[in-house]
Design an enzyme around this catalytic site. Structure first.
Site, PDB file in Angstrom:
ATOM      1  N   ASP A 149       0.889  -1.156   0.000  1.00 50.41           N
ATOM      2  CA  ASP A 149       0.000   0.000   0.000  1.00 50.41           C
ATOM      3  C   ASP A 149       0.934   1.215   0.000  1.00 50.41           C
ATOM      4  OD1 ASP A 149      -2.021   1.815   0.045  1.00 50.41           O
ATOM      5  OD2 ASP A 149      -3.127   0.881   1.685  1.00 50.41           O
TER       6      ASP A 149
HETATM    7  C1  BGC Z   1      -4.830   3.436  -0.014  1.00 48.37           C
HETATM    8  C2  BGC Z   1      -4.900   2.474  -1.180  1.00 48.37           C
HETATM    9  C3  BGC Z   1      -4.651   3.222  -2.452  1.00 48.37           C
HETATM   10  C4  BGC Z   1      -3.306   3.888  -2.362  1.00 48.37           C
HETATM   11  C5  BGC Z   1      -2.934   4.691  -3.593  1.00 48.37           C
HETATM   12  C6  BGC Z   1      -3.563   4.249  -0.016  1.00 48.37           C
HETATM   13  O1  BGC Z   1      -3.619   5.253   0.932  1.00 48.37           O
HETATM   14  O2  BGC Z   1      -4.934   2.727   1.197  1.00 48.37           O
HETATM   15  O3  BGC Z   1      -6.146   1.830  -1.214  1.00 48.37           O
HETATM   16  O4  BGC Z   1      -4.734   2.346  -3.541  1.00 48.37           O
HETATM   17  O5  BGC Z   1      -3.325   4.797  -1.278  1.00 48.37           O
HETATM   18  O6  BGC Z   1      -3.712   5.831  -3.675  1.00 48.37           O
END
Ligand code: BGC
Length: 750
Positions: free
Chosen positions: A229
């Protein structure tokens, strides 16, 4: 060129370079080797491709794309076809927008109704979440666009999401928090899996070797890329060793440098670098650029059609809905003209257009439809004046439709809610309108469930739209006027009180950790055991037609499998879709089971008067529990009740099947309890017979007294029982039993 030969020519630095992004949204290209940069952007209910360059994060400036119903709505469709069609359309748009991997779907379980990100997740039930997630991935990847099932794993709250340690036992992980991921991975082979931010039992998901390698790759056979993530990596080397391939976003080369340094210092085996670099290189296979755009009109129409499958008709007294076109309707509530249709945070799509319900209702009504906002979303205006104006309209209408819900600032990625309540001004408005209007319908827009208490009984009908995407306003009008027949069912419980949530005592945790103390008893599983009625249970959903369920038959098809069939008929006067919900309950086995668990489902479309016999197989997992000592799934011998539910609380038919189950020969040692010794399926009977010889001064187990004694000492480890009371037991006898038990087990396990 194969991945291996491609890697052969690369330096350690180049290989390490593949292990992190070049900016926020792309991997590093290696032009000499023909390796393109892969674009990964958010989704999954639409493509969120950031405008401009990718060197800085931009949540708010995105290229227009269709905003389809978010997962909360798709969950309520109970229809993998809906999820797959969204996946397909998102895949088409991603290709047109030059995106190779769309980050989703999210299949985390809704452990608490307060989770700020519940709108991005499908359900509180792992089967429903897994089936829908797998369908989405299937649709998207058939377009040549990779998916990234997320957030692996146990990311069920936003509070402290980047630090909190989820304290959860193995059985709970296996039965509740992992199966949706398992299904997506094993059935739909997503290109990537995104690890979660949180820790699991003290270890960051990003560096959890058991999770990312032993379970994900070794058990489930995942062959794709594990991506972090965004910002989830704490220790780059530990993460790489654990199985995390790609760190996102770019960290100015710090992680790559650390990897190179660790290899050079002999702290990290270069094989880890090679394996991960090879997998990231292989991600290039999803590169299928296309520049011909996508059909925004067609996708908007699709978003409208699919949204009608998702909304849930919770209540419909005296057939208030559907509305006849000539009915004198008043529309009240700011959300009717300022639609709330998606959640806040990284998944927020820049919609190509947005339908307001007010316009759509006016288009379908064969009469003038007056409107009053009733409340403001930003607190501006005088609440009493706004309310009085709405009540004035309600007085002269036959039916007043109130559009209520949560505003964007009430819920979002990044924080959890503190209450289930609607804002007070809205509750007061609903009550005042209901008192004035002959009939009142409430249409809700909210990402996480809201409480209906304090106004539920005052109104005649409730249509829970959740968040329906950019065409949700038009879809709601279609449902209100019966152009479409509601067929959504709740994928999560609507509680009467927040305190009824089984996770309530342990949410959001404290001092760095959150204990999943309710274990497998999440959502309806817990409410069933506690015998706490929901306001509307998991699985509930009404239709404008009626359905009948009959002739349930369940037949065992082996030691641990069964098949069931049931006939469903549309007994009303309009076409509709019915969800066959199959639950299984049992008291078999040594663990506490939920009263019933969803084990199969299907949605069937039926014309008026039509009936269909539905046959569904119940595989081994439909009956199994995770046995910690065995480290695997076990089907206990016994009776299993297969139930058809109109919801998790309302069983309309049931039948019992008796299964032989697995023959488990447990490990026996001197540390096993006396009870385990005497219950042992192979040596137990002989041990019981030996007691009078071993300890003649005690009443024999064949008497009530003797049995009582065995029960009393049943939990003592055999070693201590022998030391304290049974020194007369010949150690040779015990050794003989241990050997016999071990032999029987190895014969069985092989
Ligand atoms: C989120 C993800 C997301 C990623 C990119 C993170 O903060 O938890 O779900 O895909 O950011 O934006």
């Amino acid at each position: 060129m194969t991945t291996e030969s491609f890697l052969d020519g690369l330096s350690l630095e180049q290989k390490a370079g593949l292990l992190s992004g070049q900016n926020f949204w792309t991997t590093k290209p290696v032009p000499d080797a023909g390796l393109p940069s892969v674009v990964l952007t958010d989704g999954p209910h639409g493509v969120r491709r950031q405008e401009g360059d990718f060197d800085t994060i931009g949540i708010f400036h995105n290229v227009p794309a269709t905003c389809f119903p978010p997962a909360v709505a798709v969950g309520s469709s109970w229809d993998p076809v809906v999820a797959e069609r969204i996946g397909t359309a998102v895949g088409e748009e991603a290709r047109a927008l030059g995106v190779h991997v769309v980050l989703g779907p999210g299949v985390n379980i809704k452990r608490t109704p307060l989770c700020g990100r519940n709108f991005e997740y499908y359900s509180e039930d792992p089967l429903l979440a897994g089936v829908l997630g797998a369908a989405h991935v299937r649709g998207q990847q058939a377009q040549g666009v990779g998916a990234s099932v997320k957030h692996f794993a146990a990311n069920n709250q936003e509070t402290e999401r980047m630090q909190v340690s989820v304290e959860v036992d193995d059985r709970t992980l296996r039965e509740i928090y992992l199966p949706a991921f398992e299904r997506v991975v094993t059935e739909s082979a997503p290109a990537t899996v995104m690890c979660a931010y949180n820790k699991i039992n003290g270890i960051y998901a990003s560096q959890h070797r058991w999770l990312l390698t032993e379970v994900l790759r070794d058990e489930w056979g995942f062959g794709g890329v594990v991506v972090s993530d965004w910002g989830a990596v704490d220790d780059r080397v530990a993460a790489l060793e654990a199985g995390l391939d790609l760190q996102m976003p770019a960290d100015r080369g710090a992680g790559d440098a650390r990897v190179v340094e660790a290899v050079r210092a002999g702290e990290l085996d270069e094989a880890f670098v090679d394996a991960s670099a090879g997998r990231v290189a292989a991600l290039g296979r999803f590169v299928t650029p296309r520049t011909d755009g996508f059909d925004a009109d067609r996708h908007h129409a699709l978003a409208r059609e699919l949204a009608t499958e998702c909304a849930v008709l919770l209540r419909n007294e005296v057939a208030t809905l559907p509305l006849a076109p000539g009915t004198r309707v008043a529309v009240v509530g700011e959300f009717a003209r300022s639609p709330r249709f998606q959640g806040g945070g990284s998944s927020n799509v820049n919609a190509t257009r947005v339908d307001a319900a007010l316009d759509a209702v006016r288009a379908l009504a064969d009469a003038h439809v007056p409107f009053a906002p009733g409340f403001s979303l930003d607190g501006s205006g005088d609440a009493a004046t706004l309310r009085d104006e709405a009540v004035g309209l309600a007085r002269s209408a036959e039916v007043t439709v109130v559009f209520a819900g949560l505003a964007e600032h009430d819920e979002s990625e990044g924080f959890d809610r503190e209450t289930l309540d609607l804002p007070d001004v809205q509750v007061e408005l609903i009550r005042a309108v209901a008192a004035a209007s002959p009939r009142t319908v409430v249409v809700l827009a909210n990402g996480g469930v809201v409480s209906l208490e304090g106004w539920h009984d005052d109104v005649d009908a409730i249509l829970e739209g959740f968040l329906l995407g950019q065409a949700g306003g038009a879809a709601v009008a279609d449902l209100l006027y019966g152009v479409a027949n509601p067929s959504g069912h709740l994928a999560e419980t609507i509680l009467r009180r927040l305190q009824d949530s089984p996770s309530h005592l342990n949410f959001p945790g404290e001092q760095g950790s959150v204990r999943y103390a309710e274990g497998v008893l999440v959502g309806y599983r817990g409410l069933g055991v506690l015998d706490v009625p929901a306001r509307y249970p998991f699985g509930h959903g009404l239709s404008y037609t009626t359905f009948e369920t009959r002739d349930l038959q369940v037949v065992g098809t082996g030691d641990d499998t069964a098949t069931m069939s049931v006939t469903v008929a549309n007994t009303g006067d309009r076409a509709g879709k019915h969800v066959v919900q199959v639950y299984v309950g049992t008291a078999a086995g040594p663990v506490r089971r939920p009263v019933r668990e969803l084990r199969a489902f299907t949605k069937v479309a039926l014309e008026p008067g039509e009936e269909r016999t539905v046959t569904l197989d119940l595989d081994r997992r439909a009956f199994a529990y995770w046995d910690v000592a065995e480290g695997g799934w076990v089907v206990a011998a016994g009776d299993y009740t297969v139930q058809i539910g109109a919801s998790a609380e309302d069983v309309v038919a049931e039948a019992t099947v008796t299964l032989t189950g697995d023959e488990i020969i447990p490990v026996l040692s001197l540390d096993s309890s006396v009870g385990a010794w005497v219950r042992h399926p192979v040596v137990g009977p002989e041990i019981i017979e030996s007691f009078p010889t071993w300890l003649p001064e005690l009443p024999p187990p064949s008497t009530e007294e003797g049995l009582g004694f065995l029960r009393m000492v049943g939990s003592m480890p055999m070693r201590r029982f022998v030391a304290d009371m049974g020194s007369a037991i010949p150690s040779g006898d015990l050794d003989r039993f241990l050997a016999a038990a071990a032999a029987a087990r190895s014969e069985r396990v092989g």
